[in-house]
Design an enzyme around this catalytic site. Structure first.
Site, PDB file in Angstrom:
ATOM      1  N   LYS A 131     -58.382  24.248 -23.813  1.00 45.12           N
ATOM      2  CA  LYS A 131     -57.396  25.329 -23.898  1.00 45.12           C
ATOM      3  C   LYS A 131     -56.894  25.466 -25.330  1.00 45.12           C
ATOM      4  O   LYS A 131     -56.868  26.560 -25.896  1.00 45.12           O
ATOM      5  CB  LYS A 131     -56.223  25.088 -22.961  1.00 45.12           C
ATOM      6  N   ASP A 161     -54.440  28.400 -19.234  1.00 43.59           N
ATOM      7  CA  ASP A 161     -53.147  27.742 -19.153  1.00 43.59           C
ATOM      8  C   ASP A 161     -52.612  27.933 -17.737  1.00 43.59           C
ATOM      9  O   ASP A 161     -53.320  28.417 -16.848  1.00 43.59           O
ATOM     10  CB  ASP A 161     -52.191  28.282 -20.212  1.00 43.59           C
TER      11      ASP A 161
END
Length: 183
Positions: A104, A123
Site C-alpha cells: 500500500k 487501504d
C-alpha cells in the site's frame, strides 16, 4: 469528486515516505500537524538518519504506534542516506525493501512522488468499498488489489486511489454510511 486528491501535504518524496508510515492507523490531518514540528527539528533525510528512534518517537507519538513507527522511520532514513544518497528510490521493488514499507505504501509513493502508478493502494477505504459494492469479495489487501487491477484499466489507477479514499471518508464511511446520497 473534484476534491479527491492526496491529503498528505508534503510533496518531497522522503517526506511523503515518512508521512505514509505515520498515516497507518492515523488520520492524514493529524499526520500533517505532527510532521510540522518533526521537520523543524529534522529538516533533511540525513538529520533523521542521525536521530535515535527515541528522539523521533517524541514527535510522532500522537500518531499512535510511536515505537514501531519511529524505529521504521529512522531505519528507513538511514538506508536512504547510506544507500540512495538521501533520495527515495523510484522502484517499486526497492521501496518494498525499506523498513515499514508494504504494498500500500509503495503504491502511494510511486503514485504521489513519481507519478508512476504501479497498482492500487488498498487501504481501509478501498477494502470496505470493494467489498460493499461487489468489486471484490476478498479480505486480503493483495487479493483485493489483484481483483481491482483485473477490472480497472491502468489509466484509472491514479484516480481510483484518490476516489476510493475520498468516497470512503465522506460517503461510504465505516459507521453510518450515507447510502441515500451515494452516487
Amino acid at each position: 469528486y473534484p476534491a479527491a486528491e492526496c491529503t498528505l501535504e508534503d510533496d518531497e518524496a522522503w517526506k511523503l515516505l515518512v508521512e505514509v508510515r505515520l498515516a497507518a492507523q492515523c488520520t492524514d490531518e493529524r499526520v500533517n500537524v505532527v510532521v510540522k514540528e518533526l521537520y523543524k527539528k529534522y529538516p533533511t533525510v540525513a538529520s533523521i538518519a542521525k536521530a535515535t528512534p527515541e528522539e523521533i518517537e517524541a514527535f510522532v507519538k500522537p500518531c499512535g504506534l510511536g515505537k514501531s513507527k519511529s524505529k521504521d522511520i529512522c531505519a528507513c532514513m538511514r538506508i536512504l542516506h547510506e544507500k540512495y544518497n538521501d533520495t527515495v528510490p523510484d522502484s517499486f521493488e526497492a521501496l518494498l525493501s525499506l523498513p515499514g514499507v508494504g504494498r500500500k505504501s509503495a503504491n502511494v509513493i510511486m503514485l504521489e512522488a513519481f507519478n508512476q502508478p504501479q497498482g492500487i493502494a488498498v487501504d481501509t477505504h478501498a477494502k470496505r468499498l470493494s467489498n460493499r459494492i461487489g468489486l471484490s469479495s476478498e479480505t486480503d489487501p493483495l487479493k483485493i488489489e489483484m481483483d481491482l487491477k483485473n477490472i480497472i484499466p491502468y489509466s484509472y489507477f491514479k484516480d481510483v486511489n484518490h476516489l476510493f479514499m475520498w468516497h470512503g471518508r465522506n460517503i461510504c464511511t465505516a459507521r453510518n454510511p450515507k447510502c441515500e446520497s451515494c452516487p
